[in-house]
Design an enzyme around this catalytic site. Structure first.
Site, short mmCIF file in Angstrom:
data_model
loop_
_atom_site.label_atom_id
_atom_site.label_comp_id
_atom_site.label_asym_id
_atom_site.label_seq_id
_atom_site.Cartn_x
_atom_site.Cartn_y
_atom_site.Cartn_z
N THR A 11 41.68 55.58 39.98
CA THR A 11 40.74 56.11 40.97
C THR A 11 39.95 55.00 41.67
O THR A 11 39.20 55.27 42.61
CB THR A 11 39.75 57.09 40.32
OG1 THR A 11 39.07 56.44 39.25
CG2 THR A 11 40.48 58.31 39.79
N ALA A 13 39.52 51.23 43.81
CA ALA A 13 40.13 50.72 45.04
C ALA A 13 41.45 50.01 44.77
O ALA A 13 42.45 50.21 45.48
CB ALA A 13 39.15 49.77 45.75
N SER A 40 37.25 61.53 35.26
CA SER A 40 38.13 61.67 36.42
C SER A 40 39.34 62.56 36.14
O SER A 40 40.22 62.68 37.00
CB SER A 40 38.63 60.29 36.87
OG SER A 40 37.56 59.48 37.29
N ARG A 99 43.04 36.12 31.06
CA ARG A 99 43.55 35.07 31.94
C ARG A 99 43.63 33.69 31.28
O ARG A 99 44.55 32.93 31.53
CB ARG A 99 42.67 34.98 33.20
CG ARG A 99 42.87 36.14 34.15
CD ARG A 99 41.90 36.06 35.32
NE ARG A 99 41.98 37.25 36.17
CZ ARG A 99 41.05 37.59 37.04
NH1 ARG A 99 39.95 36.86 37.17
NH2 ARG A 99 41.20 38.68 37.76
N CYS A 130 41.25 37.11 42.70
CA CYS A 130 41.71 37.35 44.06
C CYS A 130 41.74 36.08 44.92
O CYS A 130 42.74 35.78 45.58
CB CYS A 130 40.86 38.43 44.72
SG CYS A 130 39.09 38.25 44.46
N SER A 160 34.69 44.51 49.00
CA SER A 160 35.64 45.31 48.22
C SER A 160 36.03 44.62 46.93
O SER A 160 36.47 45.27 45.98
CB SER A 160 36.89 45.63 49.04
OG SER A 160 37.49 44.44 49.51
N GLY A 161 35.85 43.30 46.87
CA GLY A 161 36.11 42.58 45.64
C GLY A 161 35.18 42.98 44.51
O GLY A 161 35.46 42.74 43.33
N LYS A 214 36.22 30.50 37.60
CA LYS A 214 37.54 31.11 37.55
C LYS A 214 38.51 30.39 38.48
O LYS A 214 39.66 30.12 38.11
CB LYS A 214 37.46 32.59 37.96
CG LYS A 214 36.80 33.50 36.95
CD LYS A 214 36.67 34.90 37.53
CE LYS A 214 35.84 35.82 36.67
NZ LYS A 214 35.65 37.15 37.30
N ARG A 235 29.69 35.85 49.09
CA ARG A 235 29.97 37.24 49.47
C ARG A 235 29.52 37.44 50.91
O ARG A 235 28.40 37.06 51.27
CB ARG A 235 29.23 38.20 48.54
CG ARG A 235 29.66 39.64 48.68
CD ARG A 235 31.03 39.90 48.11
NE ARG A 235 31.07 39.87 46.66
CZ ARG A 235 32.18 39.93 45.94
NH1 ARG A 235 33.36 40.00 46.55
NH2 ARG A 235 32.14 39.91 44.62
N HIS A 242 39.59 38.52 52.15
CA HIS A 242 38.92 37.28 51.73
C HIS A 242 39.43 36.10 52.56
O HIS A 242 40.59 36.08 52.98
CB HIS A 242 39.23 36.97 50.26
CG HIS A 242 38.54 37.85 49.27
ND1 HIS A 242 37.67 38.86 49.62
CD2 HIS A 242 38.59 37.86 47.91
CE1 HIS A 242 37.22 39.45 48.52
NE2 HIS A 242 37.77 38.87 47.47
#
Length: 338
Positions: A11, A13, A40, A99, A130, A160-161, A214, A235, A242
């Site tokens: 659910t 993005a 959900s 990661r 990303c 949106s990140g 990161k 941001r 991006h």
């Protein structure tokens, strides 16, 4: 025989984008399950031309699937991962949970596809951050050509990140400013509408943020541990897409022309670099696209063997969901699923 797939965090993005891209790329799925938290259950999400109902991730029987594309956050996947892998499924995880685990491959298919063989150890493959993804896709062919020694970059990362709530906050603040409403801040420490915020993630030792850390450690793991990379992550009031301004130093001589010629043929890269007023790509133009776009390739006269690049991508696609699906395709092609 096809692959039985579950999308965890369906659910959100990125989860929604995973479902879209699975269908767009004709991934050979025999079945697709949409999973999310209990609140959900029963919500419908789109998969191609049909809707599927969300199931409870906590009670789902993972022996019914071969592959889990996870975009549910680090804490949640750490709890669920042992259950998923014990049931025999492979995980492609979009969070930061695994990661830097030495036994978990961190993969960008255009850069280090052979690392997928390492998925046999824990049945987990990590999807990078990303901004890291789009940066290493652009850097890989140039590193092969002239050996990168150092990268200094500034990112311009869309809201949106930070998820759906962050996108809603940008919309509310933007609308509110026009009608003189008080600016409410919930998702960001500062106003994001008509502003930029030079901090993404918590501060670490030395004043570096988690996002900046990161990019450094992930680039080393994916591309080359000898590369020195320093980032400032910002941001910006953009909904999706991006951008990275990268200043790159090389061991060997390289010209802007040679770099452009190389990038033009590089996998996953679209070079848009015309010496015209509109001869470059901006984040809004990358939305819905699969490629990593590179523009404004030029020589940096302040350092020996230096280049500057402008790198843009849809962070929900290549920066997350697309890269995860490409990893899944690679796993399937190598016979590592099922």
């Amino acid at each position: 025989m096809g692959v039985r797939v579950a999308v965890l965090g369906a659910t959100g993005a990125v989860g929604k984008e995973m479902l879209t891209i699975l269908e767009e790329r004709l991934f050979p799925a025999d079945s697709v399950h949409a999973l999310a938290s209990r609140k959900s259950i029963g919500v419908e999400v789109s998969y191609g031309d049909r809707d599927i109902k969300v199931e409870d991730s906590e009670t789902f029987d993972f022996s019914k699937v071969d592959l889990v594309l996870a975009s549910c956050g680090s804490d949640a996947i750490k709890v669920l991962a042992p259950k998923i892998t014990a049931a025999g499924a492979m995980i492609v995880d979009n969070s930061s949970a695994f990661r830097m685990d030495p036994d978990v491959p961190l993969v960008v298919p255009e850069v280090n596809p052979d690392a997928l063989e390492g998925a046999k150890k824990k049945r987990i493959v990590a999807n990078p951050n990303c901004s890291t993804i789009q940066t290493v896709v652009a850097l890989k062919p140039l590193h092969d050509l002239a050996t990168i020694t150092r990268v200094s970059c500034a990112t311009y990362q869309s809201v949106s990140g930070a998820g759906n709530a962050a996108m809603d906050e940008l919309w509310r603040q933007t609308r509110g400013i026009f009608v003189n409403d008080e600016v409410e801040k919930n998702e960001f420490p500062k106003q994001i509408a008509f502003n930029v915020i030079p901090r993404i993630g918590d501060l670490m030792e030395g004043g570096v943020t988690q996002e900046e850390w990161k990019m450094t450690v992930e680039t080393k793991k994916i591309l080359d541990p000898k590369i020195k990379l320093f980032a400032t992550c910002v941001r910006v009031p953009v909904f999706v897409g991006h951008a990275v301004a990268a200043h790159v130093e090389f061991e060997n001589e390289i010209s802007a022309k040679l770099a452009r010629d190389t990038l033009r043929e590089a996998p996953g890269v679209m070079l848009i670099d015309n010496r015209e007023d509109d001869g470059f790509i901006t984040p809004v133009e990358s939305v819905g696209e699969f490629a990593v776009f590179v523009s404004r390739v030029r020589e940096d006269p302040t350092v020996e063997n230096g280049l500057a690049l402008w790198i843009v991508a849809d962070n929900l696609r290549k920066g997350a969901a697309l890269n995860a699906v490409q990893i899944a395709e690679g796993l399937n092609n190598r016979g590592l699923l099922g």
